[in-house]
Design a protein around this motif. Sequence first.
Motif, PDB file in Angstrom:
ATOM      1  N   PRO A   1       0.723  -1.234  -0.372  1.00  0.00           N
ATOM      2  CA  PRO A   1      -0.352  -0.011   0.124  1.00  0.00           C
ATOM      3  C   PRO A   1       1.016   1.373  -0.210  1.00  0.00           C
ATOM      4  O   PRO A   1       2.115   1.221   0.684  1.00  0.00           O
ATOM      5  CB  PRO A   1      -0.825  -0.291   1.389  1.00  0.00           C
ATOM      6  N   TYR A   2       0.545   2.438  -0.845  1.00  0.00           N
ATOM      7  CA  TYR A   2       0.750   3.517  -0.838  1.00  0.00           C
ATOM      8  C   TYR A   2       2.583   3.544  -1.538  1.00  0.00           C
ATOM      9  O   TYR A   2       3.116   4.541  -0.782  1.00  0.00           O
ATOM     10  CB  TYR A   2       1.155   3.979   0.741  1.00  0.00           C
ATOM     11  N   SER A   3       2.352   2.865  -2.443  1.00  0.00           N
ATOM     12  CA  SER A   3       3.938   2.796  -2.345  1.00  0.00           C
ATOM     13  C   SER A   3       4.100   3.490  -3.745  1.00  0.00           C
ATOM     14  O   SER A   3       5.006   3.938  -4.037  1.00  0.00           O
ATOM     15  CB  SER A   3       4.121   1.075  -4.013  1.00  0.00           C
ATOM     16  N   PHE A   4       3.149   4.622  -4.406  1.00  0.00           N
ATOM     17  CA  PHE A   4       3.237   5.392  -5.729  1.00  0.00           C
ATOM     18  C   PHE A   4       3.218   6.735  -5.422  1.00  0.00           C
ATOM     19  O   PHE A   4       1.912   7.216  -4.806  1.00  0.00           O
ATOM     20  CB  PHE A   4       2.790   4.412  -6.988  1.00  0.00           C
ATOM     21  N   ASP A   5       4.163   7.351  -6.187  1.00  0.00           N
ATOM     22  CA  ASP A   5       3.796   8.432  -6.314  1.00  0.00           C
ATOM     23  C   ASP A   5       2.976   9.460  -7.219  1.00  0.00           C
ATOM     24  O   ASP A   5       2.140  10.600  -6.756  1.00  0.00           O
ATOM     25  CB  ASP A   5       5.308   9.971  -6.884  1.00  0.00           C
ATOM     26  N   PHE A   6       2.780   8.371  -7.907  1.00  0.00           N
ATOM     27  CA  PHE A   6       2.273   8.735  -9.638  1.00  0.00           C
ATOM     28  C   PHE A   6       1.375   7.782  -9.688  1.00  0.00           C
ATOM     29  O   PHE A   6       2.237   6.422 -10.006  1.00  0.00           O
ATOM     30  CB  PHE A   6       2.421  10.042 -10.940  1.00  0.00           C
ATOM     31  N   ILE A   7       0.212   7.627 -10.608  1.00  0.00           N
ATOM     32  CA  ILE A   7      -0.497   6.540 -11.207  1.00  0.00           C
ATOM     33  C   ILE A   7      -1.299   7.077 -12.247  1.00  0.00           C
ATOM     34  O   ILE A   7      -1.727   8.221 -12.479  1.00  0.00           O
ATOM     35  CB  ILE A   7      -1.763   5.766  -9.850  1.00  0.00           C
ATOM     36  N   TRP A   8      -0.602   5.871 -13.463  1.00  0.00           N
ATOM     37  CA  TRP A   8      -1.178   6.926 -14.314  1.00  0.00           C
ATOM     38  C   TRP A   8      -1.931   5.633 -15.254  1.00  0.00           C
ATOM     39  O   TRP A   8      -1.730   4.608 -15.481  1.00  0.00           O
ATOM     40  CB  TRP A   8      -0.523   7.640 -15.443  1.00  0.00           C
ATOM     41  N   ALA A   9      -2.592   6.283 -16.474  1.00  0.00           N
ATOM     42  CA  ALA A   9      -3.454   5.408 -17.259  1.00  0.00           C
ATOM     43  C   ALA A   9      -4.005   5.728 -18.211  1.00  0.00           C
ATOM     44  O   ALA A   9      -4.661   6.963 -18.325  1.00  0.00           O
ATOM     45  CB  ALA A   9      -4.932   4.169 -16.558  1.00  0.00           C
TER      46      ALA A   9
ATOM     47  N   MET B   1      -3.030   2.214  -3.644  1.00  0.00           N
ATOM     48  CA  MET B   1      -1.470   2.397  -3.838  1.00  0.00           C
ATOM     49  C   MET B   1      -0.696   3.634  -3.592  1.00  0.00           C
ATOM     50  O   MET B   1       0.270   4.021  -4.523  1.00  0.00           O
ATOM     51  CB  MET B   1      -0.916   1.755  -5.849  1.00  0.00           C
ATOM     52  N   LEU B   2      -2.159   4.896  -4.043  1.00  0.00           N
ATOM     53  CA  LEU B   2      -1.204   5.917  -4.015  1.00  0.00           C
ATOM     54  C   LEU B   2      -0.742   6.481  -2.350  1.00  0.00           C
ATOM     55  O   LEU B   2      -1.411   6.598  -1.766  1.00  0.00           O
ATOM     56  CB  LEU B   2      -2.036   6.611  -4.502  1.00  0.00           C
ATOM     57  N   LYS B   3       0.273   6.998  -2.428  1.00  0.00           N
ATOM     58  CA  LYS B   3       0.801   7.745  -1.299  1.00  0.00           C
ATOM     59  C   LYS B   3      -0.113   9.209  -1.224  1.00  0.00           C
ATOM     60  O   LYS B   3      -0.976   9.897  -2.616  1.00  0.00           O
ATOM     61  CB  LYS B   3       2.063   8.710  -2.182  1.00  0.00           C
ATOM     62  N   PRO B   4      -0.222   9.630  -0.005  1.00  0.00           N
ATOM     63  CA  PRO B   4      -1.366  10.298   0.921  1.00  0.00           C
ATOM     64  C   PRO B   4      -0.760  11.746  -0.619  1.00  0.00           C
ATOM     65  O   PRO B   4      -1.830  12.602  -0.619  1.00  0.00           O
ATOM     66  CB  PRO B   4      -0.585  10.439   2.068  1.00  0.00           C
ATOM     67  N   ASP B   5       0.319  11.719  -0.635  1.00  0.00           N
ATOM     68  CA  ASP B   5       0.213  13.174  -1.385  1.00  0.00           C
ATOM     69  C   ASP B   5       0.548  12.801  -2.972  1.00  0.00           C
ATOM     70  O   ASP B   5       0.506  13.955  -3.536  1.00  0.00           O
ATOM     71  CB  ASP B   5       1.818  14.671  -1.131  1.00  0.00           C
ATOM     72  N   GLY B   6       0.173  11.900  -3.337  1.00  0.00           N
ATOM     73  CA  GLY B   6      -0.343  11.471  -4.943  1.00  0.00           C
ATOM     74  C   GLY B   6      -0.948  12.299  -5.328  1.00  0.00           C
ATOM     75  O   GLY B   6      -1.851  12.737  -5.334  1.00  0.00           O
ATOM     76  N   SER B   7      -0.135  11.666  -6.801  1.00  0.00           N
ATOM     77  CA  SER B   7      -1.301  11.871  -9.000  1.00  0.00           C
ATOM     78  C   SER B   7      -2.085  10.704  -8.917  1.00  0.00           C
ATOM     79  O   SER B   7      -0.765  10.043  -9.183  1.00  0.00           O
ATOM     80  CB  SER B   7      -1.419  13.127  -9.014  1.00  0.00           C
TER      81      SER B   7
ATOM     82  N   VAL C   1      -9.668  14.248 -26.314  1.00  0.00           N
ATOM     83  CA  VAL C   1      -9.233  13.613 -25.456  1.00  0.00           C
ATOM     84  C   VAL C   1      -9.127  13.812 -23.701  1.00  0.00           C
ATOM     85  O   VAL C   1      -9.013  15.337 -24.144  1.00  0.00           O
ATOM     86  CB  VAL C   1      -7.858  12.821 -25.191  1.00  0.00           C
ATOM     87  N   HIS C   2      -9.835  13.803 -23.149  1.00  0.00           N
ATOM     88  CA  HIS C   2      -9.472  14.682 -21.111  1.00  0.00           C
ATOM     89  C   HIS C   2      -8.499  13.753 -20.998  1.00  0.00           C
ATOM     90  O   HIS C   2      -8.372  12.637 -20.678  1.00  0.00           O
ATOM     91  CB  HIS C   2     -11.238  14.729 -20.538  1.00  0.00           C
ATOM     92  N   LEU C   3      -7.283  15.095 -20.140  1.00  0.00           N
ATOM     93  CA  LEU C   3      -6.745  14.256 -19.100  1.00  0.00           C
ATOM     94  C   LEU C   3      -7.034  15.106 -17.686  1.00  0.00           C
ATOM     95  O   LEU C   3      -6.638  16.386 -17.846  1.00  0.00           O
ATOM     96  CB  LEU C   3      -4.795  15.437 -19.650  1.00  0.00           C
ATOM     97  N   ARG C   4      -7.312  14.086 -16.862  1.00  0.00           N
ATOM     98  CA  ARG C   4      -8.183  13.925 -15.660  1.00  0.00           C
ATOM     99  C   ARG C   4      -7.547  14.383 -14.245  1.00  0.00           C
ATOM    100  O   ARG C   4      -5.353  13.256 -14.905  1.00  0.00           O
ATOM    101  CB  ARG C   4      -9.338  13.357 -15.242  1.00  0.00           C
ATOM    102  N   CYS C   5      -6.659  14.770 -13.161  1.00  0.00           N
ATOM    103  CA  CYS C   5      -6.257  14.313 -12.460  1.00  0.00           C
ATOM    104  C   CYS C   5      -6.838  13.784 -11.290  1.00  0.00           C
ATOM    105  O   CYS C   5      -8.117  15.020 -10.642  1.00  0.00           O
ATOM    106  CB  CYS C   5      -5.325  15.687 -11.939  1.00  0.00           C
ATOM    107  N   LEU C   6      -6.962  13.645 -10.108  1.00  0.00           N
ATOM    108  CA  LEU C   6      -6.817  12.755  -8.969  1.00  0.00           C
ATOM    109  C   LEU C   6      -5.827  12.875  -7.770  1.00  0.00           C
ATOM    110  O   LEU C   6      -5.234  12.077  -8.368  1.00  0.00           O
ATOM    111  CB  LEU C   6      -7.640  11.385  -8.936  1.00  0.00           C
ATOM    112  N   LYS C   7      -6.613  13.472  -6.982  1.00  0.00           N
ATOM    113  CA  LYS C   7      -6.254  13.335  -5.804  1.00  0.00           C
ATOM    114  C   LYS C   7      -6.432  13.335  -4.206  1.00  0.00           C
ATOM    115  O   LYS C   7      -8.324  13.739  -4.535  1.00  0.00           O
ATOM    116  CB  LYS C   7      -5.120  15.374  -5.542  1.00  0.00           C
ATOM    117  N   LYS C   8      -6.031  12.239  -3.276  1.00  0.00           N
ATOM    118  CA  LYS C   8      -6.804  12.326  -2.912  1.00  0.00           C
ATOM    119  C   LYS C   8      -7.598  13.550  -1.187  1.00  0.00           C
ATOM    120  O   LYS C   8      -6.835  14.466  -1.206  1.00  0.00           O
ATOM    121  CB  LYS C   8      -5.611  11.454  -1.134  1.00  0.00           C
TER     122      LYS C   8
END
Length: 221
Positions: free
Chosen positions: A132-140, A160-166, A208-215
Amino acid sequence: MQKKLTINIEDTTWDIFREEDLESLWENMTQEEFIEDERIPYWAEIWPASILLGKWILQNKTQLQNKTCLDVGCGLGLTSLIGASVGANIIAFDYEQKACDFTRENSIHSAHKILSPPLIICMDWRQPAFLPYSFDFIWAGDIFYEKRFFPVLENLFKTMLKPDGSVIIGEAARSISRPVWEDFQNTGWQVSTICTEKIAFESQNQTVHLRCLKKSLKELI
């Protein structure tokens, strides 16, 4: 016989190899393959959403250097290789072994452009094999083409995303994925649109839209 696709992004050229295109692979699928999770070979194409995502990676190379990044549904490996070229530590996975094989082969062909090869894993996103919480960025690129994927992917991102990740998602504008972003907001994510562009590649021409998700801050407390 392999076919080479040449993709130009931000003045950088990438040669990506594949065995056959989606249509040819689809025609040769057996009934058993189709029934089992509907294993349609979407991995065999370079989708416009991945091209816009690759553009974002190159434009944000400074913030990605030395970051641990997860490429979800890596397909032929385009965004994995672009990420590796800017100095990110890439872990790439796909459900299909053939996709992983071609990502590995394409990383060999592009070895002169990347700083270190991505770690490539054949994995089901319903059963992620990471701490858990291994990645600074996740993308797809273009993964929300079926509604049933949302709860599984939301759980993957949350876990899997770090608390301050995107999480950065390239998404072709289509009605089936439109409610997904409201669903993310309802589950506590901060959602923003980075940009929207018309992307053409081979026979495809998509908005195409490019979206960003943050916790959300609530979740971080």
